[in-house]
Design a protein around this motif. Structure first.
Motif, short mmCIF file in Angstrom:
data_model
loop_
_atom_site.label_atom_id
_atom_site.label_comp_id
_atom_site.label_asym_id
_atom_site.label_seq_id
_atom_site.Cartn_x
_atom_site.Cartn_y
_atom_site.Cartn_z
N ASN A 1 10.20 -2.72 17.76
CA ASN A 1 10.39 -2.05 19.04
C ASN A 1 10.03 -3.04 20.14
OD1 ASN A 1 9.81 -0.54 21.44
ND2 ASN A 1 9.60 1.31 20.21
N ILE B 1 5.02 5.46 9.86
CA ILE B 1 4.99 4.28 10.72
C ILE B 1 3.55 4.17 11.17
CG2 ILE B 1 5.88 3.22 12.83
CD1 ILE B 1 8.30 5.15 12.60
N LYS C 1 -5.11 -0.91 8.98
CA LYS C 1 -6.08 0.18 9.05
C LYS C 1 -5.80 1.31 8.07
CE LYS C 1 -7.38 -0.68 13.80
NZ LYS C 1 -7.17 -0.32 15.19
N ASN D 1 -0.35 1.43 11.29
CA ASN D 1 -0.94 0.09 11.29
C ASN D 1 -1.47 -0.21 9.88
OD1 ASN D 1 -2.53 -2.15 11.51
ND2 ASN D 1 -3.44 -1.56 13.47
N ASP E 1 11.69 12.98 10.95
CA ASP E 1 10.43 12.78 11.68
C ASP E 1 10.02 14.12 12.29
OD1 ASP E 1 8.43 12.24 13.55
OD2 ASP E 1 9.21 10.24 13.97
N ARG F 1 0.44 -3.77 24.18
CA ARG F 1 0.45 -5.15 23.67
C ARG F 1 1.30 -5.98 24.61
NH1 ARG F 1 0.56 -3.75 18.34
NH2 ARG F 1 -1.37 -4.43 17.37
N LEU G 1 14.73 12.64 14.58
CA LEU G 1 13.60 13.28 15.28
C LEU G 1 13.90 14.75 15.50
CD1 LEU G 1 12.79 10.82 18.25
CD2 LEU G 1 11.88 10.76 15.93
N ASP H 1 13.85 0.19 16.23
CA ASP H 1 13.24 1.27 17.01
C ASP H 1 13.61 1.16 18.49
OD1 ASP H 1 11.59 3.20 18.12
OD2 ASP H 1 9.75 2.48 17.19
N ASN I 1 0.16 8.21 16.71
CA ASN I 1 0.33 8.98 17.96
C ASN I 1 -0.73 10.07 18.12
OD1 ASN I 1 2.74 7.60 18.27
ND2 ASN I 1 4.04 9.31 17.67
N ASN J 1 15.93 3.84 13.98
CA ASN J 1 14.88 4.69 14.57
C ASN J 1 15.19 4.88 16.05
OD1 ASN J 1 12.53 6.06 15.08
ND2 ASN J 1 11.16 4.32 14.73
N1 THG Z 1 8.36 8.35 15.59
C1 THG Z 1 9.26 7.38 15.33
N2 THG Z 1 9.13 6.14 15.84
C2 THG Z 1 8.09 5.83 16.65
C3 THG Z 1 7.13 6.81 16.94
C4 THG Z 1 7.28 8.10 16.39
N3 THG Z 1 7.96 4.58 17.17
C5 THG Z 1 6.95 4.28 18.15
C6 THG Z 1 5.69 5.09 17.89
N4 THG Z 1 6.04 6.48 17.74
C7 THG Z 1 5.02 4.59 16.65
N5 THG Z 1 4.45 3.29 16.85
C8 THG Z 1 3.17 3.10 17.39
C9 THG Z 1 2.77 1.80 17.66
C10 THG Z 1 1.48 1.55 18.12
C11 THG Z 1 0.61 2.59 18.33
C12 THG Z 1 1.01 3.88 18.07
C13 THG Z 1 2.30 4.14 17.60
C14 THG Z 1 -0.80 2.36 18.78
N6 THG Z 1 -1.16 1.18 19.21
C15 THG Z 1 -2.53 0.88 19.62
C16 THG Z 1 -2.89 1.60 20.93
O1 THG Z 1 -2.02 2.04 21.66
O2 THG Z 1 -4.06 1.71 21.20
C17 THG Z 1 -2.72 -0.59 19.85
C18 THG Z 1 -2.89 -1.52 18.71
C19 THG Z 1 -3.55 -1.11 17.41
O3 THG Z 1 -4.68 -0.57 17.36
O4 THG Z 1 -2.94 -1.42 16.36
O5 THG Z 1 -1.61 3.25 18.74
O6 THG Z 1 6.48 9.02 16.59
N7 THG Z 1 10.30 7.68 14.53
#
Ligand code: THG
Length: 285
Positions: free
Chosen positions: A65, A245, A250, A247, A180, A32, A142, A95, A217, A116
């Motif tokens: 974050n 954590i 979705k 979206n 986590d 993003r 973590l 974060d 993830n 975080n």
């Molecule tokens: N553990 C903890 N904190 C975390 C993570 C974790 N913080 C960051 C991350 N991992 C979790 N946050 C995200 C934020 C976005 C995406 C995945 C994890 C993501 N975004 C889409 C992409 O990359 O394609 C873009 C936008 C969307 O579709 O919404 O996937 O593991 N404690």
């Protein structure tokens, strides 16, 4: 076990008995670019839009974050926190892997936030736990340590146990430690999700703590991510995940459905209310 988070005037309770609390993931510069671009210019319009749309889509807490190569998040994280809480009354999850950014943000955050994160590494435990205690914050632990990331659920569990012990020794209450189990891409390791699911179960059964994970993830690098994320979310909740954590646009419908099926939504009130609120257009911004 109940972890209480607060914003200026609202309280969110994460309860190991459910219902699930959703921590909105979208304030994150991963893929993003516009977020870093606008924030670096001191323009907070886009981050506020991401905050509002996630709350309307069902987020109870917002992950914040702003980490990106070349960004000084010790300066940017507190400014972003201030901009969000000026407009929104929602608890925040700070974060950053950088203790200096966490410390700077803790100085300005209102209420009781979630840090975080800390992990089992000695230097992380020493940097983060005293800050969490002094600011009366809850903290995500973590399940990795000085030896890196293990693929053995029993070893991840032992790291969770160590983080809990150290937190309690530092003066943090047990209920303010959220574990986590590490959700990782299943495209890279066919066993990745099973290791996470087993870790969730061990932490739930033996420690009774609240559990989070960066739920999206797991689907990195694969098509049809939403379906994969949904399947993993349901299984994770069944094993003891309480505050993903993710979206919200979705995942909230699926989370409401899972809570209903698990007997945590009397008369399907939350399930029904969510659909009515989305029909009314609250989730469409
Ligand atoms: N553990 C903890 N904190 C975390 C993570 C974790 N913080 C960051 C991350 N991992 C979790 N946050 C995200 C934020 C976005 C995406 C995945 C994890 C993501 N975004 C889409 C992409 O990359 O394609 C873009 C936008 C969307 O579709 O919404 O996937 O593991 N404690």
């Amino acid at each position: 076990m109940k972890t209480v988070l607060k914003s200026k005037s609202r309280e969110v309770i994460i309860d190991t008995k459910g219902p699930v609390v959703i921590i909105g993931e979208s304030i994150n510069p991963t893929r993003r670019k516009r977020l870093v671009e606008t924030l670096s210019k001191g323009n907070f319009e886009y981050v506020l839009q991401l905050a509002a749309s996630q709350v309307n889509a069902g987020a109870d807490v917002l992950d914040v974050n702003v980490g990106y190569p070349g960004v000084d998040d010790a300066a940017l994280l507190p400014r972003t926190v201030m901009a969000i809480q000026e407009k929104m009354d929602v608890p925040l999850c700070l974060d950053s892997p950088n203790p200096k950014a966490i410390e700077a943000a803790l100085k300005v955050v209102e209420g009781k936030c979630l840090i975080n994160s800390v992990n089992g590494e000695e230097k992380s435990l020493q940097a983060i736990l005293p800050m969490a205690r002094d600011h009366h914050a809850a903290v995500i632990g973590l399940t990795m340590d000085d030896d890196g990331i293990t693929h053995d659920p029993e070893k991840r569990f032992r790291i969770a146990e160590k983080i809990l012990e150290r937190a309690v020794q530092t003066g943090i209450r047990e209920e303010d430690v959220v574990i986590d189990p590490l959700a990782m891409a299943v495209s890279a390791d066919p066993n990745a999700c099973m290791v996470t699911l087993q870790t969730i179960k061990l932490v739930h059964d033996r420690l009774g703590l609240n559990i989070t994970q960066g739920a999206s993830n797991i689907s990195f690098g694969l098509p049809n991510r939403d379906v994969l994320n949904s399947a993993h979310m349901t299984l994770s909740i069944a094993n003891g995940l309480t505050c993903p954590i993710a979206n919200p646009a979705k995942i909230t419908a699926l989370v409401r459905a899972t809570d209903l099926i698990l007997g945590r939504d009397d008369y399907a009130m939350r399930f029904t209310e969510y659909f009515h609120s989305q029909e009314a257009g609250e989730g469409s911004q």
